[in-house]
Scaffold this motif. Structure first.
Motif, PDB file in Angstrom:
ATOM      1  N   HIS A   1      48.833  52.674  42.597  1.00  0.00           N
ATOM      2  CA  HIS A   1      48.201  52.097  41.398  1.00  0.00           C
ATOM      3  C   HIS A   1      46.831  51.530  41.738  1.00  0.00           C
ATOM      4  CE1 HIS A   1      47.757  50.118  37.575  1.00  0.00           C
ATOM      5  NE2 HIS A   1      47.606  48.952  38.192  1.00  0.00           N
ATOM      6  N   ILE A   2      46.739  50.837  42.891  1.00  0.00           N
ATOM      7  CA  ILE A   2      45.463  50.245  43.303  1.00  0.00           C
ATOM      8  C   ILE A   2      44.434  51.339  43.557  1.00  0.00           C
ATOM      9  CG2 ILE A   2      44.328  48.964  45.168  1.00  0.00           C
ATOM     10  CD1 ILE A   2      46.855  47.258  45.347  1.00  0.00           C
ATOM     11  N   LEU A   3      44.868  52.436  44.198  1.00  0.00           N
ATOM     12  CA  LEU A   3      43.944  53.524  44.509  1.00  0.00           C
ATOM     13  C   LEU A   3      43.386  54.177  43.253  1.00  0.00           C
ATOM     14  CD1 LEU A   3      45.846  55.171  47.486  1.00  0.00           C
ATOM     15  CD2 LEU A   3      43.747  53.809  47.596  1.00  0.00           C
ATOM     16  N   ASN A   4      44.102  54.067  42.154  1.00  0.00           N
ATOM     17  CA  ASN A   4      43.655  54.676  40.899  1.00  0.00           C
ATOM     18  C   ASN A   4      42.802  53.725  40.073  1.00  0.00           C
ATOM     19  OD1 ASN A   4      44.949  57.134  41.351  1.00  0.00           O
ATOM     20  ND2 ASN A   4      46.894  56.353  40.540  1.00  0.00           N
ATOM     21  N   GLN A   5      42.568  52.493  40.590  1.00  0.00           N
ATOM     22  CA  GLN A   5      41.782  51.505  39.846  1.00  0.00           C
ATOM     23  C   GLN A   5      40.358  51.440  40.382  1.00  0.00           C
ATOM     24  OE1 GLN A   5      44.208  47.948  40.319  1.00  0.00           O
ATOM     25  NE2 GLN A   5      44.695  48.023  38.122  1.00  0.00           N
ATOM     26  N   SER A   6      39.454  50.979  39.479  1.00  0.00           N
ATOM     27  CA  SER A   6      38.068  50.734  39.917  1.00  0.00           C
ATOM     28  C   SER A   6      38.023  49.405  40.659  1.00  0.00           C
ATOM     29  CB  SER A   6      37.158  50.685  38.696  1.00  0.00           C
ATOM     30  OG  SER A   6      37.488  49.568  37.888  1.00  0.00           O
ATOM     31  N   LEU A   7      36.912  49.146  41.323  1.00  0.00           N
ATOM     32  CA  LEU A   7      36.740  47.898  42.069  1.00  0.00           C
ATOM     33  C   LEU A   7      36.808  46.704  41.127  1.00  0.00           C
ATOM     34  CD1 LEU A   7      36.107  46.404  44.683  1.00  0.00           C
ATOM     35  CD2 LEU A   7      33.660  46.768  44.243  1.00  0.00           C
ATOM     36  N   GLU A   8      36.230  46.862  39.955  1.00  0.00           N
ATOM     37  CA  GLU A   8      36.245  45.770  38.982  1.00  0.00           C
ATOM     38  C   GLU A   8      37.675  45.472  38.516  1.00  0.00           C
ATOM     39  OE1 GLU A   8      34.719  45.417  34.494  1.00  0.00           O
ATOM     40  OE2 GLU A   8      33.075  45.598  35.955  1.00  0.00           O
ATOM     41  N   GLU A   9      38.466  46.534  38.311  1.00  0.00           N
ATOM     42  CA  GLU A   9      39.863  46.355  37.881  1.00  0.00           C
ATOM     43  C   GLU A   9      40.693  45.692  38.976  1.00  0.00           C
ATOM     44  OE1 GLU A   9      40.449  50.095  34.793  1.00  0.00           O
ATOM     45  OE2 GLU A   9      40.772  50.391  36.955  1.00  0.00           O
ATOM     46  N   VAL A  10      40.465  46.098  40.231  1.00  0.00           N
ATOM     47  CA  VAL A  10      41.190  45.477  41.348  1.00  0.00           C
ATOM     48  C   VAL A  10      40.840  43.992  41.433  1.00  0.00           C
ATOM     49  CG1 VAL A  10      41.458  45.423  43.858  1.00  0.00           C
ATOM     50  CG2 VAL A  10      41.400  47.611  42.659  1.00  0.00           C
ATOM     51  N   GLU A  11      39.546  43.679  41.306  1.00  0.00           N
ATOM     52  CA  GLU A  11      39.100  42.286  41.388  1.00  0.00           C
ATOM     53  C   GLU A  11      39.729  41.471  40.253  1.00  0.00           C
ATOM     54  OE1 GLU A  11      34.953  39.732  41.822  1.00  0.00           O
ATOM     55  OE2 GLU A  11      34.911  41.689  40.828  1.00  0.00           O
ATOM     56  N   ARG A  12      39.734  42.082  39.059  1.00  0.00           N
ATOM     57  CA  ARG A  12      40.300  41.380  37.892  1.00  0.00           C
ATOM     58  C   ARG A  12      41.787  41.078  38.111  1.00  0.00           C
ATOM     59  NH1 ARG A  12      42.698  42.008  32.842  1.00  0.00           N
ATOM     60  NH2 ARG A  12      41.675  40.806  31.172  1.00  0.00           N
ATOM     61  N   SER A  13      42.569  42.045  38.585  1.00  0.00           N
ATOM     62  CA  SER A  13      44.000  41.856  38.818  1.00  0.00           C
ATOM     63  C   SER A  13      44.252  40.795  39.881  1.00  0.00           C
ATOM     64  CB  SER A  13      44.647  43.187  39.242  1.00  0.00           C
ATOM     65  OG  SER A  13      44.503  44.156  38.231  1.00  0.00           O
ATOM     66  N   TYR A  14      43.403  40.825  40.938  1.00  0.00           N
ATOM     67  CA  TYR A  14      43.590  39.864  42.035  1.00  0.00           C
ATOM     68  C   TYR A  14      43.314  38.429  41.570  1.00  0.00           C
ATOM     69  CZ  TYR A  14      43.044  37.596  46.551  1.00  0.00           C
ATOM     70  OH  TYR A  14      43.183  36.755  47.613  1.00  0.00           O
ATOM     71  N   ILE A  15      42.253  38.262  40.795  1.00  0.00           N
ATOM     72  CA  ILE A  15      41.915  36.913  40.309  1.00  0.00           C
ATOM     73  C   ILE A  15      43.013  36.396  39.384  1.00  0.00           C
ATOM     74  CG2 ILE A  15      40.311  35.619  38.836  1.00  0.00           C
ATOM     75  CD1 ILE A  15      38.045  37.319  39.994  1.00  0.00           C
ATOM     76  N   ILE A  16      43.544  37.272  38.513  1.00  0.00           N
ATOM     77  CA  ILE A  16      44.632  36.854  37.611  1.00  0.00           C
ATOM     78  C   ILE A  16      45.844  36.419  38.411  1.00  0.00           C
ATOM     79  CG2 ILE A  16      46.327  37.723  35.934  1.00  0.00           C
ATOM     80  CD1 ILE A  16      44.078  39.412  34.728  1.00  0.00           C
TER      81      ILE A  16
ATOM     82  N   LYS B   1      45.496  33.634  28.256  1.00  0.00           N
ATOM     83  CA  LYS B   1      46.640  34.474  27.885  1.00  0.00           C
ATOM     84  C   LYS B   1      47.028  35.417  29.020  1.00  0.00           C
ATOM     85  CE  LYS B   1      48.149  37.698  24.302  1.00  0.00           C
ATOM     86  NZ  LYS B   1      47.768  38.425  23.080  1.00  0.00           N
ATOM     87  N   ASP B   2      46.020  35.828  29.834  1.00  0.00           N
ATOM     88  CA  ASP B   2      46.290  36.768  30.932  1.00  0.00           C
ATOM     89  C   ASP B   2      47.089  36.127  32.059  1.00  0.00           C
ATOM     90  OD1 ASP B   2      44.878  39.007  29.845  1.00  0.00           O
ATOM     91  OD2 ASP B   2      43.004  37.964  30.286  1.00  0.00           O
ATOM     92  N   TYR B   3      46.756  34.864  32.416  1.00  0.00           N
ATOM     93  CA  TYR B   3      47.458  34.284  33.565  1.00  0.00           C
ATOM     94  C   TYR B   3      48.534  33.278  33.164  1.00  0.00           C
ATOM     95  CZ  TYR B   3      43.547  30.947  32.970  1.00  0.00           C
ATOM     96  OH  TYR B   3      42.609  30.081  32.474  1.00  0.00           O
TER      97      TYR B   3
ATOM     98  N   ILE C   1      45.922  35.213  41.502  1.00  0.00           N
ATOM     99  CA  ILE C   1      45.637  33.918  42.153  1.00  0.00           C
ATOM    100  C   ILE C   1      45.730  32.784  41.139  1.00  0.00           C
ATOM    101  CG2 ILE C   1      43.853  32.556  43.318  1.00  0.00           C
ATOM    102  CD1 ILE C   1      45.146  34.656  45.090  1.00  0.00           C
ATOM    103  N   LEU C   2      45.225  32.984  39.927  1.00  0.00           N
ATOM    104  CA  LEU C   2      45.303  31.959  38.880  1.00  0.00           C
ATOM    105  C   LEU C   2      46.752  31.650  38.511  1.00  0.00           C
ATOM    106  CD1 LEU C   2      42.340  33.037  36.574  1.00  0.00           C
ATOM    107  CD2 LEU C   2      42.552  30.841  37.743  1.00  0.00           C
ATOM    108  N   ARG C   3      47.583  32.673  38.489  1.00  0.00           N
ATOM    109  CA  ARG C   3      48.996  32.435  38.205  1.00  0.00           C
ATOM    110  C   ARG C   3      49.638  31.588  39.297  1.00  0.00           C
ATOM    111  NH1 ARG C   3      50.679  38.557  36.209  1.00  0.00           N
ATOM    112  NH2 ARG C   3      49.918  38.339  34.061  1.00  0.00           N
TER     113      ARG C   3
END
Length: 875
Positions: free
Chosen positions: A817-832, A871-873, A834-836
């Protein structure tokens, strides 16, 4: 109206022999009737004497009530009546039958005995029900004749037969001939019964007078009245209400409500206060005769007295009220659930009760004054030993609660400047429903020139303020006073000699002036002594604190040997534990599940002065909601279904020790309120009990919930949270103290090697590395269980591997799933993510910005850029 045809025209004139026999029968029956003295004599006359001459099944006599235009049974032949076993029989013998219906009107207009076939008359409109009941029992015919008195009908004779044509002309003539004598006999029986009734009443009143003369106490009065009124057989019992000292309300004093068995209802009745002018009690007090009330009718009239609804619920239909009056003074009311009023008898009873009640009240006043004087002596002795403000507060709260049944509103003490007054002592629970308003008024500056304070300080014995009147006048304090539901405010000066030192304020419906004056004098002396010693105590306390601080500096640390970990995070925890262990301060231990909250609580207890007693633990999440209160506070026998014996609660068990409330965030709202009261008052009442029990308990609470958010969500009381959050200790999760993973691992390996019989001498380096790389959502508890399982699966003396939970399929899917994501999408998922983990905290200690090692402003910009919302985290 159909009746049996008169048979006199079917026969020729009776012979001389028949007439002679009829005269003989009438003569003999006349002689028998003259000997009739009571109902039994009259019954024997019909059932034996007349039955020996003529055939019939049974007879009854009914009497007319001209006022109600009804007739009712008077004489019953129960032995021969064929309907005596029918279910309707008890109802029939008490019934009032109307005179305004065709059947009985035909009898009233007949000049001689008249007979009817039941099958012809029983179904006619308005026919009395006893006709059909007799017909169903086999009766065919009825012969009726009037009983006359002074030219007016006074009743009827009913003669029944289960055969047709039973009532011959001879029988009719005999009944007609003896009817006047029967009327006289019935009239004499009624008079005799009235005479006997009066004699019984006199005897009853004489006996009651003798019993009531010996009454000296409330209990003796209850027994005497209960015994006497049982003879009147009130189906629902009775209640005596006494006028209270405020002269505006009445309360139950003596009662016997046989239909009431609910302990809570009885307790509510005992504590009830009913306004005298409620539209019903005032009518009784103003009436010289007993009054009969129909409960439903009074409710329909708009009488809103709460006890009317209670009477209706209990099934009471008619209630008699009689005033209890001695001379020109009303003392109370006697209410009876009884339908027939004997005015003379009830007035006689109430006259005796009134005298006894007046005597008891006089004795109570004497005893009360003696008790007040004795109490003031005891209070004086207690206050003489007071050395601190807390001791004085305990003594004041105790005397106000147990003796005067009120709470302290406020004591203000004049400052050293002689002008301002500062709050010295108050009971904030009195204003539980208006805390905010109370806090605002508490913060206001009060001086000796304040209008109400000046008035109180200038008075000799204090001022009484009526709350309702003060509301109308615009008193700033009146809104706060109103929240208590009490009627009056008592403001009194506190003086030593001629010097004012402060004011005391109390709220109550009524208070004894003697008690107030005596208590205020003692409180004034105690406050003056406390003020005189405050500086010395302050210096002494300062020296003690300095000494304790020096001792603390000398000590290295408490022996918290059970706790494993020496990292920086745990050193902070040890420091906090050292600071709080020796005090009685409430501790709130916060942390994720499995971080060792109970271990920390036990270590704090073991290092405290209470370590000579066992720490008591309660897991609030493991108990059903309906059993939590019983578990914490105990219960009395019979307080609820299944309470077969008294049980001591955990608070009492932990007296002079420590109580550990694990998972306190799981407490239901009802238990939270009671826990708050116990923490504040340091006293409790068992479920179903009346006794107040003082407790000295050091409280340690723990939870894995975020109580601040629970308060915001309305699931946890804010005031309880503030009480518990006096000294919070937040335990770090295991993932934030990786340096402690290795010593913890070695400790658990040693522990479970011994318990499982395995010999594990070494731990492979890769095992430690595996353990360090895991996030440990279950913290230390998860590590412990993982090591136990790994040891059981190890065959040698070296722990080569640990079985950390992982899902390889999921890992592969996530990688793909990560390999199919853009760098921005990976960064967004990682930040969410960490916030959780940081529970939405963006900046500051323990925040997402700290973990990402970027400034908080930068993270805010990234959130905005990547479109990340709460709402995301939080979803």
């Amino acid at each position: 109206m159909k009746r049996v045809k008169d048979k006199s025209s079917d026969f020729s004139a009776p012979s001389l022999a028949a007439l002679e026999q009829e005269r003989r029968i009438l003569s003999e029956l006349g002689n028998d009737i003259t000997e009739v003295r009571d109902k039994n004599d009259l019954l024997v006359l019909f059932s034996k004497r007349i039955k020996s001459l003529f055939y019939f099944t049974h007879t009854i006599v009914t009497l007319i009530d001209a006022k109600d235009e009804t007739y009712t049974p008077f004489l019953l032949d129960d032995e021969c009546s064929p309907i005596r076993s029918k279910a309707i029989y008890p109802e029939l013998i008490k019934a009032h039958f109307s005179l305004n219906e065709p059947f009985i009107q035909a009898v009233l207009h007949a000049e001689e005995p008249i007979s009817f076939l039941l099958e012809d008359v029983m179904n006619q409109p308005q026919s009395p029900s006893f006709l059909q009941a007799n017909h169903e029992a086999g009766v065919k015919e009825i012969l009726m004749t009037k009983l006359m008195k002074e030219g007016m009908p006074m009743g009827f004779i009913h003669i029944y037969s289960d055969k047709h044509n039973s009532f011959t002309n001879e029988f009719r003539n005999v009944i007609k001939g003896i009817a006047p004598q029967l009327s006289g006999a019935v009239s004499n029986i009624i008079k005799n019964e009235e005479i006997l009734k009066k004699e019984k009443e006199k005897s009853f009143l004489l006996d009651f007078s003798n019993e009531i003369a010996a009454v000296r106490t409330k209990e003796e009065l209850a027994l005497a009245v209960r015994t006497a009124l049982k003879k009147l057989n009130p189906p629902g019992g009775f209640v005596i209400r006494r006028i209270n000292e405020d002269n505006t309300t009445m309360s139950p004093y003596v009662y016997d409500l046989s239909k009431t068995h609910d302990a809570e209802v009885i307790k509510a009745l005992e504590q009830a206060k009913y306004p005298i002018n409620d539209g019903l009690q005032d009518r009784v007090l103003n009436s010289p005769i007993p009054l009969l009330f129909n409960v439903d009718r009074e409710i329909q009239r708009g009488i809103t007295a709460s006890y009317l609804q209670y009477w209706k619920t209990m099934g009471f239909k008619e209630i008699v009220g009689i005033r209890l009056r001695n001379g020109e003074i009303n003392h109370g009311i006697l209410f009876l659930d009884i339908q027939e009023i004997n005015v003379r008898l009830l007035k006689g009873i109430c006259s005796q009760i009134s005298i006894a009640l007046a005597n008891i009240m006089a004795n109570e006043q004497i005893n009360k004054k003696q008790q007040e004087q004795a109490f003031l002596l005891d209070f004086s002795s207690d206050v003489a030993q007071v050395r601190t403000k807390s001791d004085l507060q305990a003594a004041i709260f105790r005397v106000l609660d147990k003796t005067m049944h009120t709470q302290l509103s406020m004591i203000r003490v004049i400052d050293e400047d002689g002008y301002n007054l500062s709050p010295f002592m108050y009971d904030e629970t009195l204003f539980e429903t208006a805390k905010k308003h109370f806090a605002e008024l508490l913060a206001n500056r009060v001086t000796i020139d304040d209008i109400y304070t000046a008035e109180v300080l200038a008075s000799e014995d204090g001022i009484v303020f009526n709350v309702e009147e003060e509301l109308k006048s615009g008193n700033a304090y009146a809104r706060l006073w109103e929240t208590t539901g009490l009627k009056n405010v008592y403001g009194l000066p506190l003086r030593v000699g001629n010097k004012n030192i402060g004011t005391i304020w109390l709220l109550a419906d009524w208070l004894s002036k003697l008690m107030l004056k005596g208590i205020c004098a003692q409180i004034s002396i105690a406050i003056a002594n406390i003020q005189a010693n405050e500086k010395l105590l302050a210096y002494k306390k300062q020296l003690e604190v300095e000494n304790d601080y020096l001792k603390e500096q000398i000590k290295t640390i408490y022996d918290f040997s059970e706790i494993i970990g020496n990292g920086e995070q745990m050193q902070k925890i040890y420091r906090l534990m050292s600071l709080v262990a020796g005090s009685n301060t409430t501790v709130l231990i916060l942390g994720e599940t499995g971080t060792g909250k109970e271990l920390i609580a036990r270590a704090i207890h073991n290092a405290s002065p209470r370590n000579d007693k066992l720490m008591v633990k309660v897991n609030c999440a493991a108990l059903p909601a309906n059993l939590i209160e019983s578990e914490l506070f105990g219960h009395e026998r019979g307080s609820f279904t299944g309470a077969i014996d008294r049980r001591i609660g955990k608070f009492e068990l932990a007296n002079n020790s420590t109580l550990f409330l694990d998972e306190v965030g799981e407490l239901p709202p009802e238990a939270q309120a009671k826990l708050l009261r116990v923490i504040q008052e340091r006293e409790l009442e068992r479920l179903g009990g009346k006794q107040t029990i003082k407790v000295d308990v050091r409280l340690i609470a723990a939870t894995n919930r975020n109580l601040e958010k629970e308060v915001e969500a309305g699931r946890f009381r804010a005031d309880l949270y503030f009480r518990l959050n006096v000294f919070p200790v937040s335990l770090p999760p295991l993932r934030e103290r990786p340096e402690d993973i290795e010593p913890l691992t070695r400790f658990f390996v040693k522990k479970y090697s011994r318990s499982t019989g395995r010999v594990i001498r070494k731990i492979a380096p890769k095992v430690i590395q595996q353990l360090r790389s895991y996030t440990w959502p279950g913290n230390v508890r998860e590590l412990e269980h993982l090591i136990e399982r790994s040891i059981l699966l190890t065959t040698g003396d070296t722990l080569l591997d640990v079985y950390i939970p992982q899902n390889k399929t999921t890992d592969k899917q996530e990688s793909a799933h990560i390999l199919n994501q853009s760098l921005e999408e990976v960064e967004r998922s990682y930040i969410i993510e960490i916030l959780r983990r940081c529970l939405g905290k963006i900046s500051g200690p323990g925040s997402a910005a700290e973990i990402l090692k970027i400034p908080g402003n930068t993270l805010h910009s990234k959130l905005k850029k990547l479109g990340i919302t709460k709402k995301d985290y939080f979803g």
